[in-house]
Write a protein that holds these residues in place. Structure first.
Motif, short mmCIF file in Angstrom:
data_model
loop_
_atom_site.label_atom_id
_atom_site.label_comp_id
_atom_site.label_asym_id
_atom_site.label_seq_id
_atom_site.Cartn_x
_atom_site.Cartn_y
_atom_site.Cartn_z
N ALA A 26 0.83 -1.20 0.00
CA ALA A 26 0.00 0.00 0.00
C ALA A 26 0.87 1.26 0.00
O ALA A 26 0.60 2.20 -0.75
CB ALA A 26 -0.93 -0.01 1.21
N THR A 29 2.47 1.68 -3.37
CA THR A 29 1.44 2.03 -4.35
C THR A 29 1.08 3.50 -4.24
O THR A 29 0.93 4.19 -5.26
CB THR A 29 0.18 1.15 -4.15
N PRO A 37 -4.16 0.46 -7.58
CA PRO A 37 -3.78 -0.96 -7.47
C PRO A 37 -3.46 -1.61 -8.81
O PRO A 37 -2.59 -2.47 -8.90
CB PRO A 37 -4.99 -1.63 -6.82
N GLU A 41 -0.03 -3.49 -9.80
CA GLU A 41 -0.01 -4.84 -10.36
C GLU A 41 0.88 -4.89 -11.60
O GLU A 41 1.69 -5.80 -11.77
CB GLU A 41 -1.44 -5.27 -10.71
N ARG A 48 -3.59 -7.41 -7.35
CA ARG A 48 -4.39 -6.20 -7.21
C ARG A 48 -5.24 -6.24 -5.95
O ARG A 48 -5.35 -5.25 -5.23
CB ARG A 48 -5.28 -6.05 -8.44
N VAL A 51 -3.13 -5.51 -2.87
CA VAL A 51 -2.84 -4.08 -2.78
C VAL A 51 -4.07 -3.32 -2.30
O VAL A 51 -3.99 -2.45 -1.43
CB VAL A 51 -2.35 -3.53 -4.14
N GLU A 52 -5.24 -3.67 -2.84
CA GLU A 52 -6.49 -3.01 -2.42
C GLU A 52 -6.74 -3.22 -0.92
O GLU A 52 -7.12 -2.29 -0.22
CB GLU A 52 -7.67 -3.53 -3.23
#
Length: 105
Positions: A26, A29, A37, A41, A48, A51-52
């Motif tokens: 995170a 990102t 996200p 990726e 993804r 990350v979300e």
């Protein structure tokens, strides 16, 4: 972003354990992919959805991590555990025909 940095970030992520990787994903990102996200990726090869989840700030703790290192209740409260065990044994079915005075009460 330079390819060496990408490899360095990927390497750092692979050495983390527990909840650290998603928080790291995170952070990277937000810093390098404008919080997207899909971009993370594409750039870093991360999932993804991972990350979300990291971006939401939700910390997932598995049962193994939650219980590791703790003293089990039966050892911590040995007197209460013994009392409960004895109560259960006193009322458990011993007759193979399943006829008991306990069931009739």
């Amino acid at each position: 972003m330079h390819i060496d940095y990408i490899e360095y970030i990927r390497s750092a992520d692979s050495k983390m354990h527990g909840t650290e990787p998603r928080s790291f994903m995170a952070e990277m990102t937000l810093k390098y992919c404008q919080g997207n996200p899909g971009s993370a990726e594409a750039v870093f090869g991360w999932s993804r959805s991972a990350v979300e989840t990291g971006l939401t700030g939700i910390i997932c703790i598995g049962a193994q991590a939650a219980k590791s290192g703790g003293i089990v209740w039966e050892k911590r409260e040995s007197e209460a555990a013994g009392t409960l065990r004895q109560t259960a044994e006193d009322h458990s079915q011993q007759d193979p025909t399943f006829r008991s005075t306990v069931a009739a009460n």
